[in-house]
Design an enzyme around this catalytic site. Structure first.
Site, mmCIF file in Angstrom:
data_model
loop_
_atom_site.group_PDB
_atom_site.id
_atom_site.type_symbol
_atom_site.label_atom_id
_atom_site.label_comp_id
_atom_site.label_asym_id
_atom_site.label_seq_id
_atom_site.Cartn_x
_atom_site.Cartn_y
_atom_site.Cartn_z
ATOM 1 N N GLU A 300 0.824 -1.213 0.000
ATOM 2 C CA GLU A 300 0.000 0.000 0.000
ATOM 3 C C GLU A 300 0.852 1.254 0.000
ATOM 4 O OE1 GLU A 300 -1.727 -0.759 3.793
ATOM 5 O OE2 GLU A 300 -3.332 -1.970 2.957
ATOM 6 N N ARG A 303 3.143 7.616 -0.055
ATOM 7 C CA ARG A 303 4.193 8.617 -0.226
ATOM 8 C C ARG A 303 5.058 8.371 -1.458
ATOM 9 N NH1 ARG A 303 6.113 11.329 4.144
ATOM 10 N NH2 ARG A 303 5.306 9.669 5.462
ATOM 11 N N CYS A 371 -0.938 32.560 12.180
ATOM 12 C CA CYS A 371 -0.663 33.209 13.458
ATOM 13 C C CYS A 371 -0.208 32.199 14.499
ATOM 14 C CB CYS A 371 -1.891 33.973 13.924
ATOM 15 S SG CYS A 371 -2.234 35.332 12.818
HETATM 16 C C1 LIG Z 1 -0.165 5.472 5.880
HETATM 17 C C2 LIG Z 1 -0.418 4.085 5.481
HETATM 18 C C3 LIG Z 1 0.037 3.615 4.251
HETATM 19 C C4 LIG Z 1 0.865 4.442 3.309
HETATM 20 O O1 LIG Z 1 2.099 4.757 3.839
HETATM 21 P P1 LIG Z 1 3.165 5.545 2.931
HETATM 22 O O2 LIG Z 1 4.275 5.804 3.864
HETATM 23 O O3 LIG Z 1 2.514 6.788 2.458
HETATM 24 O O4 LIG Z 1 3.552 4.646 1.829
HETATM 25 C C5 LIG Z 1 -0.301 2.334 3.888
HETATM 26 N N1 LIG Z 1 -1.041 1.545 4.689
HETATM 27 C C6 LIG Z 1 -1.489 1.960 5.882
HETATM 28 C C7 LIG Z 1 -2.306 1.059 6.707
HETATM 29 C C8 LIG Z 1 -1.190 3.231 6.320
HETATM 30 O O5 LIG Z 1 -1.629 3.638 7.510
#
Ligand SMILES: *Cc1c(COP(=O)(O)O)cnc(C)c1O
Length: 442
Positions: A300, A303, A371
């Protein structure tokens, strides 16, 4: 952390940036011209780069992992309809964490069977909404959600596919705020405490749930050498253990997201295809050793799909020198469009886009217009001493967790997202107007 724009061409953070005649270009386009055309603050995103990043994953998956393995884009990194369409057309699935992200995917026509729904505190209403939307898979975070989902699925006479979120007990050595795999995490059910065993058995007893496998996610902005390999080892040992204990064998293993990206020159570059190849190797070896079939693998990334495809442009409002102390360069945005330094001290590389040939000889803090004294985009950077009010400044690598973390603080309108594609540009998300800000006020 400092940078020297003088060394820029040799040490570009990313292949989609270069400079020409003293100006910074992004995705082959003149950033100064884009700032003029669309105004600032402005989120730029390079569609070609997003697609390139998607393909790094999909190609490596095809090459190294079992059929049916799937890359899911973690939409929390940047969720809007255009993003959903891009990752859909690249063949990715989608990881969502809220009814809002589900609604966004639906509105973009994203195939719901490729949507995985995360979250450690889904309400009954969230669960009902997701079921009615036809979300393909719930990643169930704990017992309460499990029982609520069973009841709601039963009410609809449905058998819902689920993954069970397991906490593998791994510290990813990243920022505390984005660590999720350690035993005391708010996410998932821990192996170490024995609670995961009971969780799996309880899930298997539910008549309206189809337990397709396990999920784990260790953290974000991860560079540590073997964190995914360690996840594989821990999770495959758990699979072996549960098979011995109750005969259950998962079809899918979701390893989560988390590969880091380069925000500054000193961050290492991660070779994602090579990493995936090595994860696959570890997986096959451990499967052989434990006499287990190799499950379908899910990852998944958020980033690493969008971060380096993004850049934010701002206009300088003031250059303030406190004689004998320090200098501030203030811009027309801030923590309202990028709270990441305020949240976890994130590093960024910043440029004065119209003065790329001037020496970066002025030490300063780049600060926002909110601010709060904590409204800092990046402290202690080097900018040209020629910087003045009206100049355009770029903050690089802002494609992930910037637009998606934007707030309405100080009633600053959220900036537009402009997508760059093959030498052209188009608005993917409109900027908020002053009327948008009061739209819901009674
Ligand atoms: C945040 C998250 C991701 C993605 O993480 P990246 O660092 O953006 O690749 C994938 N799976 C879960 C469960 C997350 O919480």
């Amino acid at each position: 952390m400092t940078q020297t724009p003088a060394a820029f061409p040799e040490t570009a953070l990313c292949a989609n940036m270069d400079r020409q005649e003293g100006r910074l270009r992004f995705a082959g386009q003149d950033t100064l011209a884009l700032a003029r055309q669309y105004g600032t603050p402005l989120y730029l995103m390079d569609e070609d780069r997003i697609r390139h990043n998607c393909r790094l994953y999909t190609k490596a998956f095809e090459e190294h992992l079992p059929a049916g393995s799937q890359v899911l884009y973690a939409s929390k990194a940047a969720s809007f309809k255009g993003m959903c369409r891009i990752v859909e057309s690249e063949g990715l699935g989608l990881d969502v964490v809220s009814s809002g992200e589900i609604h966004t995917a639906q509105a973009a026509g994203f195939p719901m069977d490729r949507v995985y729904y995360h979250g450690n505190s889904k309400s009954d209403a969230d669960i009902a909404f997701a079921l009615d939307a036809g979300v393909g898979c719930f990643v169930v975070d704990g017992v309460e959600e499990l029982l609520s989902l069973e009841a709601e699925a039963g009410r609809r006479n449905r058998r819902q596919k689920v993954l069970l979120r397991i906490t593998p007990g791994i510290d990813p050595h990243t920022y505390a705020a984005v660590s999720t795999g350690q035993v005391d995490s708010k996410f998932g059910v821990s192996i170490e405490t024995g609670q995961a065993d009971a969780f799996v058995k309880l899930a298997l007893e539910q008549p309206h749930l189809h337990v397709a496998g396990y999920h784990c996610h260790v953290g974000s902005q991860v560079f540590w050498e073997d964190v995914f390999e360690r996840s594989v080892l821990v999770m495959m040992a758990f699979i072996r253990h549960m098979q011995d204990d109750c005969g259950y064998l998962p079809e899918e293993l979701d390893l989560g997201g988390g590969y880091g990206v380069r925000y500054v020159e000193s961050d290492p570059a991660i070779d994602i295809p090579a990493k995936i190849a090595s994860v696959a190797e570890t997986l096959k070896a451990i499967a052989l050793r434990l006499s287990l079939p190799v499950p379908r693998i899910l990852m998944e990334p958020g980033r690493s799909i969008v971060a380096d495809a993004g850049m934010t442009l701002y206009t300088v409002g003031s250059v303030k020198e406190i004689t004998g102390y320090k200098r501030y360069v203030s811009i027309d945005g801030g923590m309202s469009d990028n709270p990441r330094y305020a949240l976890y001290g994130s590093k960024y590389t910043c440029f004065n886009v119209g003065r790329m040939d001037d020496p970066a000889d002025m030490r300063c803090d780049l600060v926002g217009k909110c601010c709060e004294s904590g409204d800092i985009i990046q402290p202690d950077i080097l900018m040209p001493s020629t910087t003045k009010r009206g100049d355009t400044v770029a903050v690089c690598t802002t494609g992930a967790y910037n637009f998606s973390m934007a707030s309405g603080y100080n009633r600053l309108p959220r900036p537009p997202v402009v997508m760059l594609k093959e030498g052209t540009s188009y608005v993917a998300v409109k900027g908020e107007t002053l009327d948008d800000i009061i739209r819901l006020d009674i």
